[in-house]
Each structure stands twice: as C-alpha cells, then as structure tokens.
Design an enzyme around this catalytic site. Structure first.
Site, PDB file in Angstrom:
ATOM      1  N   ASP A   9       0.786  -1.120   0.025  1.00 26.96           N
ATOM      2  CA  ASP A   9      -0.055  -0.003   0.095  1.00 26.96           C
ATOM      3  C   ASP A   9       0.933   1.387  -0.031  1.00 26.96           C
ATOM      4  O   ASP A   9       1.824   1.438   0.793  1.00 26.96           O
ATOM      5  CB  ASP A   9      -0.976  -0.014   1.116  1.00 26.96           C
ATOM      6  CG  ASP A   9      -1.994   0.974   1.207  1.00 26.96           C
ATOM      7  OD1 ASP A   9      -2.055   1.829   0.063  1.00 26.96           O
ATOM      8  OD2 ASP A   9      -2.702   1.252   2.052  1.00 26.96           O
ATOM      9  N   ASP A 104      -3.368   2.504  -5.435  1.00 26.54           N
ATOM     10  CA  ASP A 104      -2.334   2.596  -4.541  1.00 26.54           C
ATOM     11  C   ASP A 104      -2.113   1.319  -3.706  1.00 26.54           C
ATOM     12  O   ASP A 104      -1.363   1.272  -2.844  1.00 26.54           O
ATOM     13  CB  ASP A 104      -2.425   3.784  -3.750  1.00 26.54           C
ATOM     14  CG  ASP A 104      -3.556   3.679  -2.685  1.00 26.54           C
ATOM     15  OD1 ASP A 104      -4.569   3.107  -2.877  1.00 26.54           O
ATOM     16  OD2 ASP A 104      -3.539   4.423  -1.676  1.00 26.54           O
ATOM     17  N   GLU A 105      -2.691   0.277  -4.224  1.00 28.04           N
ATOM     18  CA  GLU A 105      -2.578  -0.946  -3.401  1.00 28.04           C
ATOM     19  C   GLU A 105      -2.770  -2.523  -4.327  1.00 28.04           C
ATOM     20  O   GLU A 105      -3.324  -2.412  -5.401  1.00 28.04           O
ATOM     21  CB  GLU A 105      -3.912  -1.303  -2.483  1.00 28.04           C
ATOM     22  CG  GLU A 105      -4.010  -0.356  -1.441  1.00 28.04           C
ATOM     23  CD  GLU A 105      -5.660  -0.613  -0.590  1.00 28.04           C
ATOM     24  OE1 GLU A 105      -5.212  -1.185   0.463  1.00 28.04           O
ATOM     25  OE2 GLU A 105      -6.411  -0.142  -1.036  1.00 28.04           O
TER      26      GLU A 105
END
Length: 214
Positions: A9, A104-105
């Site tokens: 993350d 974003d992960e």
C-alpha cells in the site's frame, strides 16, 4: 503449498506523487484538492497530524494551511494513474502474481516464497518502489488477505516496524488482532461494527473467536 499474501500500500499516495517532482516538500505537510478545488481529497501524514481531514472543505482548512505553510495541489489523476502503473510494474519484477486492488494497493501471492525469505522480500519491495518510482510503501504479509490488510495497517501505524509486518507467528498475530478494533477489519467498517460491538465483539480477535465458535 501454504497460502501467503502481501498487501503493498502506497503511503499518502496522491501527496507522495506530487512530492516526486518537489523533493523540497519532503517532511512538509501536503494536501491535494478535488477537481473543483472545493475540498481536500488527500493529505500527507504531516497534514493529517495537523487536523486536516480527507473530505474537509477547503474553506475550513484555510487557517491551518496558512499557519503551517501546507503545500496545496489541484488533483492530477493522469499523473496518479501513471505513477500507479509504475508501482505495479515494479512489483511485477519481484513476484509473478500481482493483483491490483486499487490505484495505490496490490496483493502479491507469496505462496511459493519460503518463510525465511518473506521479511527480506518485503524490505526489497519497499526499497525498489522507493528507488524506481519514488513513492514510499508499507508491506503487510499474512496467510489471508484480510490478515495482510491488518498487517499493512500495523506497518503504517507503528514506526518501529520499519514499514513491514509479517504475521506468520501465531502469537504475534493474536496480539495484533487483540489491539485492532473490529471496525478496522476489512469488510466490517463503521456501519457493521456497531452491531458487532453490541454482541460483545469489540476487537478483531473477538471476531475471530466468534467465527470459530469459541
């Protein structure tokens, strides 16, 4: 083969993307605004520590922004998408299976990685993304995706972890579950946590024991 997953993350992703091209902003609070610049959609850890919240209207934050010299950016989703693709491509150079979960992960399937290699791999992931892309990430590793999410949360919350948490040890896993409010469990959230708490299920460990009939 033992199931094992990592959740990677990016930290304060939108703000971190803006900092790539403004290294002078490292350590300085940064916020990113919505398309119409009406409210705050993201902030760095430094901005959040000042009380600037995601979703806060810009006019409510103006005094804090002026007082603490917060850097303010209009959102640039084209840039954020490009940086996201670079992060995912960098991850693909380290492991064969990358499941993009959000901008974003990403989840990594580490089932073929030996236990002794999990922490060094997590550290390698952080170093490579920082070096190749310029975005800081945290890594949580555990036997399930839900636990990997919790491990990642712990990696972000506790600086002593160095940004990586591996939950292969049952005792360590139980300690983290006991420290985690049930509202932090992936898929529970605030809406369901009230009902669970009314049943005496207040922590992630309580939920685990309830699931197993204990």
């Amino acid at each position: 083969m033992t199931a094992m997953f990592a959740l990677v993350d990016c930290n304060s992703f939108y703000a971190s993307c803006e900092r790539i091209f403004r290294p002078d902003l490292r350590g300085r609070p940064v916020v990113v605004l919505s398309n119409n610049d009406g409210c705050i959609v993201a902030g760095s850890a430094e901005a959040k520590a000042l009380g600037v919240r995601t979703g806060m209207p810009l006019f409510e934050a103006r005094d804090l922004i002026r007082k603490h010299q917060v850097a303010v950016f209009s959102s640039n989703y084209g840039l954020y998408g490009d940086i996201s693709r670079r992060v995912m491509a960098s991850l693909a150079t380290l492991v064969p299976a990358v499941e993009v979960y959000s901008i974003d992960e990403a989840f990594l399937d580490l089932s073929l990685v030996r236990e002794a290699e999990l922490l060094p791999l997590a550290q390698q992931v952080r170093a490579r993304i920082a070096r190749w892309v310029g975005v800081p990430v945290c890594v949580g590793i555990a036997p399930t995706k839900v636990l990997a999410k919790l491990a990642n949360h712990a990696a972000k919350r506790y600086p002593a972890t160095g940004g990586t948490v591996v939950l292969t040890d049952p005792a360590r896993r139980e300690r983290l579950l006991a420290l985690t409010p049930v509202s932090r469990v992936w898929g529970v959230g605030r809406r369901l946590s009230g009902g669970l708490e009314a049943l005496g299920i207040e922590t992630a460990l309580d939920l685990t024991r309830a699931d197993s009939g204990m």
